[in-house]
Write an enzyme that holds these catalytic residues in place. Structure first.
Site, short mmCIF file in Angstrom:
data_model
loop_
_atom_site.label_atom_id
_atom_site.label_comp_id
_atom_site.label_asym_id
_atom_site.label_seq_id
_atom_site.Cartn_x
_atom_site.Cartn_y
_atom_site.Cartn_z
N ASP A 72 16.73 -20.40 67.91
CA ASP A 72 17.79 -19.14 68.34
C ASP A 72 18.87 -18.78 67.38
OD1 ASP A 72 15.79 -18.10 70.56
OD2 ASP A 72 16.19 -19.84 71.76
N HIS B 134 11.47 -12.22 65.37
CA HIS B 134 12.97 -11.50 65.61
C HIS B 134 12.29 -9.97 64.89
CE1 HIS B 134 11.79 -13.18 61.10
NE2 HIS B 134 11.63 -12.07 60.57
N THR B 135 14.03 -9.58 65.24
CA THR B 135 13.58 -7.48 65.22
C THR B 135 14.49 -7.24 64.56
OG1 THR B 135 13.25 -7.49 67.69
CG2 THR B 135 14.51 -5.41 67.11
P1 GDP Z 1 16.54 -16.55 66.10
O1 GDP Z 1 15.03 -16.88 66.34
O2 GDP Z 1 16.68 -18.03 64.98
O3 GDP Z 1 15.64 -15.90 64.40
O4 GDP Z 1 17.76 -16.21 66.27
P2 GDP Z 1 17.59 -13.50 66.64
O5 GDP Z 1 17.60 -14.07 64.46
O6 GDP Z 1 16.62 -13.72 66.50
O7 GDP Z 1 18.58 -13.87 66.33
C1 GDP Z 1 19.08 -13.92 67.55
C2 GDP Z 1 20.44 -13.12 68.25
O8 GDP Z 1 21.63 -13.45 67.79
C3 GDP Z 1 20.35 -11.35 67.61
O9 GDP Z 1 20.04 -10.88 68.76
C4 GDP Z 1 21.51 -11.35 66.32
O10 GDP Z 1 22.04 -10.08 67.02
C5 GDP Z 1 22.43 -11.70 67.43
N1 GDP Z 1 23.28 -12.46 66.39
C6 GDP Z 1 22.75 -13.50 65.44
N2 GDP Z 1 24.17 -13.57 64.10
C7 GDP Z 1 24.93 -13.65 65.54
C8 GDP Z 1 26.62 -13.26 64.86
O11 GDP Z 1 27.10 -13.55 64.24
N3 GDP Z 1 27.33 -13.15 65.85
C9 GDP Z 1 26.75 -12.43 67.96
N4 GDP Z 1 27.89 -12.25 68.57
N5 GDP Z 1 25.11 -12.29 67.59
C10 GDP Z 1 24.46 -12.80 66.51
#
Ligand code: GDP
Length: 550
Positions: free
Chosen positions: A68, A96-97
């Site tokens: 995450d 991911h979305t």
């Molecule tokens: P993954 O499981 O590592 O692929 O994580 P995701 O790509 O699903 O990201 C999880 C959430 O973190 C998503 O809702 C993104 O929009 C949010 N996100 C990613 N980068 C940032 C950031 O730099 N700042 C904030 N506030 N949210 C972020």
């Protein structure tokens, strides 16, 4: 191409030039430029755009902590410049979305290059692929690109995760009760078990359908025999899942309490479903080893997206609270059939603090899922904020300038650190450098991408866990890069913290390192110095554009 360590902008360059206190003046040149985002041996361009694929030919994006981290955004940006996007591990337990033209697409199996119409997408042999889920994802995409299926390729060696694996996952998870692993019950572990005990099914079998049918019948019979019989200490959910397995009614596969979720009513229906899939995908099931090597030889850019993260790796993670595949760099070679020498850019995604889902020791933890830990009281100096807490009877979460806040709780609420479907809060804590160093050592990151820096905005002081000590011998720092392999040893670890000054200004509009307030710059530089790997980008907000490239 010069692949000497000096040309790589690696740990030594970064360490030498970044000083903790040096924030206003000269930035460590090799580490803070767009070059570090791409192939270290290539030249940086003038605009510093992150998606300039000229700087890499084979780029791997990996989670550096417990998952995450926000890998999706980075992968999404890089995929615009890739000709091939590949998955090498895991199954539909990650994902991911993506938002395209205002429409949201939720992918669990599909590589995110699918959104780039000129990108081929490969599901590598290391993936545990639930084909009905993949077909659903393809169906979703019809409106966006009716020919999307033609850009999806699956390795003949990829294992098929069938619904019985999901039923078994549910049965085992309930059986483990108090010390459950906390799996998503999507059958990933049981599918990899089948692979190891060699009664698994592979996509190549679909091209020889009679063999597939016979092997599927065998597998189901075997599963029914091993897991279908009721046990004395069965939970009601287990009884139901065992019954589903005996009857091969998979409509309630991984949510016995909440009704249907797809699936089939009988084994015959399952065979028929796979017969149709095999006809639809006949031309998409390929020998992925020659496929990917041909792409590499043609000079095409390959982007590899990792699922899960380093500390969830079956070998290097916090076993047994891990996923069932290799999530670290070695998995890329075995999960795609490529040698290490083709990989010219490995980016580790590091969240600016630490989160963890489920059980297991967490040295820098501040707040847990139930929010009943003592937490750390810190002063909030940022602007007033109100954040919606969906379905929470306490109403919205509010922050005002001058408040004394529980930092772990603030990270959970401001960082939206809860599962999108489950609503379960993630455990949150300070950034754990020993953990990231270990992850960087195992993976050999060329650079790290820091995400969610904006979530720390407003904290007057931020702590960083810079080293581990053992409670038994608190005077002694554990060796740098060492991460205990046994949970009992990890439980005994205490963190040595360093405190840095935070910042109060909103950073979400910052697009260059120079735009960041001094505290934020100092924090990023300190991470780079402590980890010993250049920082290539920093996330300052949830949107695709909320990122600054260094
Ligand atoms: P993954 O499981 O590592 O692929 O994580 P995701 O790509 O699903 O990201 C999880 C959430 O973190 C998503 O809702 C993104 O929009 C949010 N996100 C990613 N980068 C940032 C950031 O730099 N700042 C904030 N506030 N949210 C972020």
């Amino acid at each position: 191409m010069d692949f000497s360590p000096a040309s790589r902008g690696g740990a030594f360059g970064a360490r030498k030039s970044s000083k903790t206190g040096d924030i206003g003046g000269v930035l460590p040149e090799r580490s803070f430029n767009a070059e570090s985002m791409g192939s270290p041996a290539r030249k940086s361009s003038d605009d510093g755009a992150m998606n300039d694929g000229d700087r890499w030919k084979f780029c791997v994006v990996l989670g550096a902590q417990w998952g995450d981290e926000g890998k999706g955004k980075l992968v999404d940006i890089l995929a615009q410049d890739a000709q091939v996007c590949a998955r090498f591990n895991g199954g539909a337990n990650a994902g991911h979305t993506l938002v395209v033209d205002g429409r949201k697409y939720a992918f669990h199996l599909m590589p995110c290059g699918i959104i780039n119409r000129s990108c081929k997408n490969l599901i590598g042999n290391g993936v545990a692929c639930h084909l009905p889920t993949l077909m659903k994802e393809l169906e979703q995409l019809k409106e966006f690109d009716p020919r999307a299926v033609e850009r999806v390729f699956i390795s003949t060696r990829t294992h098929l995760l069938v619904d019985s694996h999901q039923l078994i996952d549910g049965i085992l998870e309930a059986e483990a009760s108090s010390h459950s692993i906390g799996t998503t019950k999507r059958g990933i572990g049981p599918c990899y078990s089948s692979k190891s005990i060699r009664n698994g099914l592979r996509f190549a079998d679909l091209l020889h359908f009679e063999t597939f049918e016979a092997r599927l019948r065998e597998l189901i019979k075997w599963s029914q025999k091993r897991f279908g019989e009721e046990g004395e200490a069965d939970q009601p959910s287990q009884q139901l899942l065992r019954k589903c397995l005996r009857e091969y009614n998979t409509r309630k596969a991984f949510d016995p309490e909440h009704g249907a979720r797809g699936g089939v009513g009988s084994l015959e229906e399952e065979i028929e479903r796979y017969r149709q899939f095999s006809q639809m995908l006949r031309h998409q099931i390929v020998d992925s080893v020659t496929f990917i090597h041909e792409e590499i030889m043609r000079g095409n850019r390959v982007l590899v997206e990792g699922a899960n993260a380093a500390l969830l790796d079956i070998d290097f993670g916090t076993y047994p609270f891990v996923t069932s595949s290799n999530t670290t760099i070695g998995g890329v070679c075995t999960g795609l059939g490529v040698p290490p020498k083709v990989i010219d850019n490995i980016v580790g995604v590091v969240k600016a603090y630490t989160t963890r889902v489920g059980n297991g020791p967490f040295p820098s933890e501040l707040q847990n899922e139930r929010q009943d830990l003592a937490d750390f009281a810190g002063e909030y100096i940022g602007e007033a904020l109100t954040i919606e807490r969906k379905g929470d009877t306490r109403g919205p979460y509010g922050l005002s300038t001058g408040d004394v806040v529980k930092v772990g709780e603030m990270l959970q609420e401001v960082g939206h650190e809860y599962g999108t479907t489950t609503g379960r809060r993630r455990r949150c804590g300070w950034l754990d450098i020993p953990l990231v160093k270990y992850s960087a050592m195992v993976n050999g990151f060329h650079s790290i991408s820091i995400t969610k820096l904006d979530v720390l905005t407003g904290l007057k002081e931020i702590r960083i866990a810079v080293a581990y000590r053992s409670v038994d011998m608190t005077e002694v720092r554990l060796p740098s890069g060492y991460f205990p392999s046994h949970l009992e040893d990890l439980k005994k670890v205490v963190c040595e913290y360093e405190t840095v000054q935070g910042w109060k200004e909103d950073i979400s509009k910052c697009r260059r390192f120079a735009d960041l307030p001094a505290g934020a710059k100092r924090y990023v530089l300190r991470i780079q110095e402590l980890v010993g790997v250049p920082v290539s980008s920093v996330g300052v907000g949830p949107d695709r554009n909320d990122v600054l490239v260094l």
